[in-house]
Design a protein around this motif. Structure first.
Motif, PDB file in Angstrom:
ATOM      1  N   UNK A 215      52.084  30.281  46.528  1.00 23.43           N
ATOM      2  CA  UNK A 215      50.960  29.209  46.827  1.00 23.43           C
ATOM      3  C   UNK A 215      49.650  30.207  47.379  1.00 23.43           C
ATOM      4  N   UNK A 216      50.223  31.209  48.106  1.00 28.26           N
ATOM      5  CA  UNK A 216      49.261  32.019  48.569  1.00 28.26           C
ATOM      6  C   UNK A 216      48.293  32.840  47.464  1.00 28.26           C
ATOM      7  N   UNK A 217      49.323  33.453  46.479  1.00 31.30           N
ATOM      8  CA  UNK A 217      48.665  34.443  45.544  1.00 31.30           C
ATOM      9  C   UNK A 217      48.445  33.838  44.490  1.00 31.30           C
ATOM     10  N   UNK A 218      48.675  32.695  43.878  1.00 38.08           N
ATOM     11  CA  UNK A 218      48.294  32.270  42.416  1.00 38.08           C
ATOM     12  C   UNK A 218      46.914  31.872  42.367  1.00 38.08           C
ATOM     13  N   UNK A 219      46.279  31.314  43.342  1.00 43.65           N
ATOM     14  CA  UNK A 219      44.732  30.955  43.486  1.00 43.65           C
ATOM     15  C   UNK A 219      44.173  32.136  43.315  1.00 43.65           C
ATOM     16  N   UNK A 220      44.416  33.261  43.711  1.00 39.00           N
ATOM     17  CA  UNK A 220      43.604  34.515  43.283  1.00 39.00           C
ATOM     18  C   UNK A 220      43.355  34.825  41.806  1.00 39.00           C
ATOM     19  N   UNK A 228      38.759  34.812  52.346  1.00 38.32           N
ATOM     20  CA  UNK A 228      39.791  34.219  51.978  1.00 38.32           C
ATOM     21  C   UNK A 228      40.832  34.878  51.235  1.00 38.32           C
ATOM     22  N   UNK A 229      40.260  35.752  50.253  1.00 38.22           N
ATOM     23  CA  UNK A 229      41.122  36.750  49.611  1.00 38.22           C
ATOM     24  C   UNK A 229      41.977  37.594  50.438  1.00 38.22           C
ATOM     25  N   UNK A 230      41.445  38.189  51.401  1.00 38.37           N
ATOM     26  CA  UNK A 230      42.216  39.045  52.208  1.00 38.37           C
ATOM     27  C   UNK A 230      43.080  38.273  53.029  1.00 38.37           C
TER      28      UNK A 230
END
Length: 512
Positions: A215-220, A228-230
């Motif tokens: 959930x944290x990484x896929x939206x990147x 927000x990326x960091x």
């Protein structure tokens, strides 16, 4: 006037783009949505608790084994030097040996759970498991005894899973550009996904941490503001650390997910991310988890029992044996209970796989070439990972140590990748996305009704000997409450999904 216009056209300090491929990054909505988190947490907790109440104590696979090992962890008796340990008598008093392998026998044959906390020698096969999960969930064994202690452990496990999974859902939803795909992402989590969340099983931590990481990484996949990326990289690193320390195979799933995301992101975006400080922190957290995992593996190998060497039949024979169980793996991905003694019905299983295939097909149709290649390689890697894991543990067992549920920490994030590709394809597919959201939520409700009724029928009435109506008379009250709780959650989500899809169809604003 001219000077002011000139300053607007040529700002003194232009904003730096979040990604070289997309100079106009969308405004930040934050790392996670508190409202989505709260809703997801309550839904996950009620659903997993419902399945837990429905299942007899010790009725989940290897539950007594994990409880015995958990007692050793919380009492400071690790690392273990033998598979035979001293543990309270009540941890084995309700062993389901009389019914777990015979479908015609109900769980009523099991002896009642005693409150006898007298220590006696017992066996556990979890001696080499990392202790993190047990330290977090098995503390009630220090203060309680009997059935109360076992129910408390199940509740702690459900709480741990629900917190991690709800954070992953809220982070995933906050990173998507559209609402419809968020509903699809929630309902591709089949009932089987929650099967081991409310029991004494380290897959509770493993699956929850995998969902938090995803959930944290896929939206990147899409450009996001630098702050927000960091935050996503750092939070994803914390989740990856938990995933690595959850089970002996944790590092393999973390590596597989990172490779999948690298392929989906593409070369240019990966080059951008690896130059950031947040990515360095992510890698440091992953490295810390791997070092801790390696240290524990080394210690448990030194002090643990010496494995019995067995004959390796070879990869080809192992592949054939795994393929022989493929039909059951399909059932197990949708819904299962007990020791593989109850599954969802064939029509529900087939329909669910049709809808899941539709989600993958939509991502394949609208995704770019790198998305298709990464998704294809990920699905191919699932059976290969089964062979790899079996090869690594063949010195400890004479049969393939693989079940469909073992792939959940990678399979369901893979479905989420497909959902994210649909959401970020650059084209609004309101009709198709709405149809997928309705289909997945409807099938989730049907599958929930199907599996809960069949679990009650199998455990308490006798699925092969008693008529269906006996479920209402033979099932204990707490199990009926559990089934009703799970069905109520699925029904509520079905209604909310259909209402939301109608609102999205009437509005052109793709907001969450």
């Amino acid at each position: 006037m001219t000077s002011r216009s000139h300053r607007q056209a040529h700002p003194a300090h232009p904003a730096r783009p979040a990604d070289p491929q997309a100079p106009d990054a969308p405004p930040s909505r934050g790392l996670w949505s508190p409202r989505v988190f709260l809703f997801s947490f309550l839904a996950f907790l009620c659903y997993t608790t419902g399945l837990s109440l429905l299942t007899p104590l010790h009725g989940s696979p290897d539950e007594p084994v994990h409880e015995i090992y958990g007692y050793q962890v919380v009492t400071g008796n690790i690392p273990l030097e033998s598979e035979r340990v001293l543990a309270p008598r009540y941890l084995r008093s309700g062993a389901p040996d009389c019914w777990r392998t015979t479908r015609s026998q109900t769980a009523w044959c099991s002896p009642p759970i005693s409150s006898d906390a007298t220590l006696r020698e017992m066996g556990t096969s979890a001696v080499n498991y990392p202790p993190l999960y047990y330290a977090l969930t098995h503390q009630p064994l220090r203060f309680l005894s009997g059935a109360a202690a076992l129910w408390a452990v199940r509740l702690c496990s459900a709480l741990l899973f629900s917190l991690l999974a709800a954070f992953g859902v809220s982070a995933f939803a906050a990173g998507l550009p559209h609402r419809l795909e968020s509903f699809i992402a929630l309902t591709v989590l089949t009932p089987a996904f929650f099967t081991f969340a409310g029991f004494s099983n380290p897959q509770s931590l493993e699956i929850g941490a995998a969902l938090a990481m995803a959930g944290c990484l896929i939206p990147l996949l899409r450009p996001l503001p630098p702050r927000e990326t960091a935050r996503r990289w750092i939070a994803g690193g914390c989740a990856a650390l938990l995933l690595i320390m959850a089970r002996p195979v944790g590092p393999y799933w973390a590596i597989a997910m990172c490779l999948l995301l690298a392929g989906v992101f593409g070369r240019e975006r990966v080059r951008t991310y690896i130059r950031t400080r947040a990515f360095a922190i992510f890698m440091a957290l992953c490295a810390a988890g791997c070092l801790a995992w390696l240290a524990w593996t080394r210690i448990s190998t030194i002090y643990g029992p010496t494995p019995t060497e067995v004959t390796n039949d070879g990869w080809s024979a192992l592949t054939l044996r795994l393929l022989g169980n493929f039909r059951y793996y399909m059932h197990e991905t949708i819904g299962t209970g007990g020791w593989r003694s109850v599954t969802t019905s064939v029509p529900v299983t087939v329909l669910y796989w049709v809808v899941l295939f539709a989600v993958v097909a939509a991502a394949w149709r609208w995704g770019q070439r790198r998305h298709r290649l990464s998704i294809a390689l990920a699905f191919i890697s699932l059976p290969l990972s089964a062979i790899l894991m079996n090869t690594l543990v063949l010195s400890r067992t004479t049969f393939p140590i693989w079940q469909g549920r073992y792939g959940f920490p990678f399979l369901f994030p893979l479905f989420w990748v497909c959902v994210a590709v649909i959401a970020t394809s650059g084209r609004r597919r309101t009709n198709i996305s709405g149809a997928l959201a309705r289909a997945t939520s409807t099938l989730f409700f049907l599958a929930t009704v199907d599996i809960t009724v069949r679990m009650a029928w199998r455990f308490y009435a006798g699925i092969t000997t008693a008529p269906l109506w006996r479920v209402l008379t033979d099932t204990p009250p707490h199990a009926l409450i559990g089934a009703a709780l799970a069905i109520a959650v699925a029904g509520t989500y079905l209604v909310l999904t259909w209402r939301s899809t109608r609102r999205c169809a009437d509005s052109c604003l793709p907001v969450i």
